[in-house]
Motif scaffolding. Structure first.
Motif, PDB file in Angstrom:
ATOM      1  N   UNK A 174      -0.244  -0.933   2.012  1.00  0.00           N
ATOM      2  CA  UNK A 174      -0.724  -1.182   0.608  1.00  0.00           C
ATOM      3  C   UNK A 174      -1.218  -2.796   0.850  1.00  0.00           C
ATOM      4  N   UNK A 175      -0.260  -3.567   1.525  1.00  0.00           N
ATOM      5  CA  UNK A 175      -0.792  -4.877   1.559  1.00  0.00           C
ATOM      6  C   UNK A 175      -1.926  -5.370   2.566  1.00  0.00           C
ATOM      7  N   UNK A 176      -1.990  -4.581   3.653  1.00  0.00           N
ATOM      8  CA  UNK A 176      -3.095  -4.655   4.567  1.00  0.00           C
ATOM      9  C   UNK A 176      -4.495  -4.113   3.744  1.00  0.00           C
ATOM     10  N   UNK A 177      -4.399  -3.029   3.205  1.00  0.00           N
ATOM     11  CA  UNK A 177      -5.653  -2.703   2.216  1.00  0.00           C
ATOM     12  C   UNK A 177      -6.091  -3.408   1.305  1.00  0.00           C
ATOM     13  N   UNK A 178      -5.152  -4.121   0.727  1.00  0.00           N
ATOM     14  CA  UNK A 178      -5.222  -5.051  -0.591  1.00  0.00           C
ATOM     15  C   UNK A 178      -6.028  -6.389   0.032  1.00  0.00           C
ATOM     16  N   UNK A 179      -5.370  -6.777   1.122  1.00  0.00           N
ATOM     17  CA  UNK A 179      -6.076  -8.050   1.886  1.00  0.00           C
ATOM     18  C   UNK A 179      -7.279  -7.781   2.170  1.00  0.00           C
ATOM     19  N   UNK A 180      -7.412  -6.663   2.978  1.00  0.00           N
ATOM     20  CA  UNK A 180      -8.619  -6.413   3.636  1.00  0.00           C
ATOM     21  C   UNK A 180      -9.814  -6.006   2.524  1.00  0.00           C
ATOM     22  N   UNK A 181      -9.489  -5.449   1.408  1.00  0.00           N
ATOM     23  CA  UNK A 181     -10.490  -5.419   0.310  1.00  0.00           C
ATOM     24  C   UNK A 181     -11.040  -6.597  -0.454  1.00  0.00           C
ATOM     25  N   UNK A 190       8.280   2.370  -2.459  1.00  0.00           N
ATOM     26  CA  UNK A 190       7.589   2.209  -1.124  1.00  0.00           C
ATOM     27  C   UNK A 190       8.562   1.985   0.002  1.00  0.00           C
ATOM     28  N   UNK A 191       8.349   2.761   1.227  1.00  0.00           N
ATOM     29  CA  UNK A 191       9.185   2.178   2.485  1.00  0.00           C
ATOM     30  C   UNK A 191       8.488   1.215   2.856  1.00  0.00           C
ATOM     31  N   UNK A 192       8.816   0.991   4.209  1.00  0.00           N
ATOM     32  CA  UNK A 192       8.332  -0.483   4.809  1.00  0.00           C
ATOM     33  C   UNK A 192       6.956   0.039   5.333  1.00  0.00           C
ATOM     34  N   UNK A 193       6.677   1.119   5.686  1.00  0.00           N
ATOM     35  CA  UNK A 193       5.245   1.362   6.403  1.00  0.00           C
ATOM     36  C   UNK A 193       4.357   1.381   5.285  1.00  0.00           C
ATOM     37  N   UNK A 194       4.591   1.996   4.213  1.00  0.00           N
ATOM     38  CA  UNK A 194       3.627   2.101   3.126  1.00  0.00           C
ATOM     39  C   UNK A 194       3.346   0.933   2.458  1.00  0.00           C
ATOM     40  N   UNK A 195       4.609   0.128   2.268  1.00  0.00           N
ATOM     41  CA  UNK A 195       4.185  -1.177   1.558  1.00  0.00           C
ATOM     42  C   UNK A 195       3.350  -1.910   2.411  1.00  0.00           C
ATOM     43  N   UNK A 198      14.061  -9.730  -5.568  1.00  0.00           N
ATOM     44  CA  UNK A 198      13.123  -8.385  -4.851  1.00  0.00           C
ATOM     45  C   UNK A 198      12.745  -9.189  -3.625  1.00  0.00           C
ATOM     46  N   UNK A 199      12.797  -8.396  -2.521  1.00  0.00           N
ATOM     47  CA  UNK A 199      12.226  -8.759  -1.220  1.00  0.00           C
ATOM     48  C   UNK A 199      11.079  -8.794  -0.856  1.00  0.00           C
ATOM     49  N   UNK A 200      10.195  -7.777  -1.621  1.00  0.00           N
ATOM     50  CA  UNK A 200       8.740  -7.688  -1.341  1.00  0.00           C
ATOM     51  C   UNK A 200       7.897  -8.667  -1.895  1.00  0.00           C
ATOM     52  N   UNK A 201       7.089  -8.977  -1.761  1.00  0.00           N
ATOM     53  CA  UNK A 201       5.964  -9.828  -2.590  1.00  0.00           C
ATOM     54  C   UNK A 201       4.597  -8.845  -2.893  1.00  0.00           C
ATOM     55  N   UNK A 202       3.838  -9.424  -4.120  1.00  0.00           N
ATOM     56  CA  UNK A 202       2.981  -8.684  -4.495  1.00  0.00           C
ATOM     57  C   UNK A 202       1.748  -9.841  -4.695  1.00  0.00           C
ATOM     58  N   UNK A 203       0.554  -9.624  -5.064  1.00  0.00           N
ATOM     59  CA  UNK A 203      -0.439 -10.761  -5.353  1.00  0.00           C
ATOM     60  C   UNK A 203       0.022 -11.257  -6.780  1.00  0.00           C
TER      61      UNK A 203
END
Length: 124
Positions: A10-17, A2-7, A59-64
């Motif tokens: 994905x986070x916005x979609x997950x948090x919104x859902x 994933x690049x920054x915008x797709x990451x 890793x610098x990105x986070x996940x649930x």
């Protein structure tokens, strides 16, 4: 990868859902349960769904954290999932503490207002 915008998407979609699901859960449970129990279930759901964790070291990105913990437990062992389980346990404990505080303050006052006044036995 994933690049920054797709990451971020994905986070916005997950948090919104997850937020929509928690709102629906709160609405549905509030029709059947007491406010204290609804608060406990919704806050525990929020803690489990919205707590972030790093998938692995370096890793610098986070996940649930729940997803990270489940994948780590299934692919390796519980020892490798401790970095994701710690924030989950902490946030779940905070959800219980917040629910207890709500029950001792706000929900107690709303129960006191809803009780009907006692009727007098003698009418005159």
């Amino acid at each position: 990868m994933l690049d920054e915008s797709s990451y971020l998407t994905a986070i916005y979609v997950y948090v919104g859902a997850a937020s929509l699901m928690l709102l629906y859960l709160a609405w549905w449970l509030s029709r059947h349960w007491r406010p204290g129990w609804v608060a406990l279930v919704v806050l525990l759901g929020a803690a489990l769904l919205l707590t972030p964790a790093y998938p692995k070291a370096g890793v610098t990105t986070m996940a649930p954290a729940l997803i990270v913990a489940l994948f780590q437990i299934m692919t390796q062992d519980i020892e490798s999932a401790k970095h994701a389980l710690r924030p989950l346990i902490f946030m779940s404990g905070m959800a219980v503490v917040i629910t207890l505080v709500l029950n001792m303050t706000i929900f107690r006052w709303s129960r006191a207002r809803k009780t009907p006044p006692a009727k007098s036995a003698a009418k005159g």
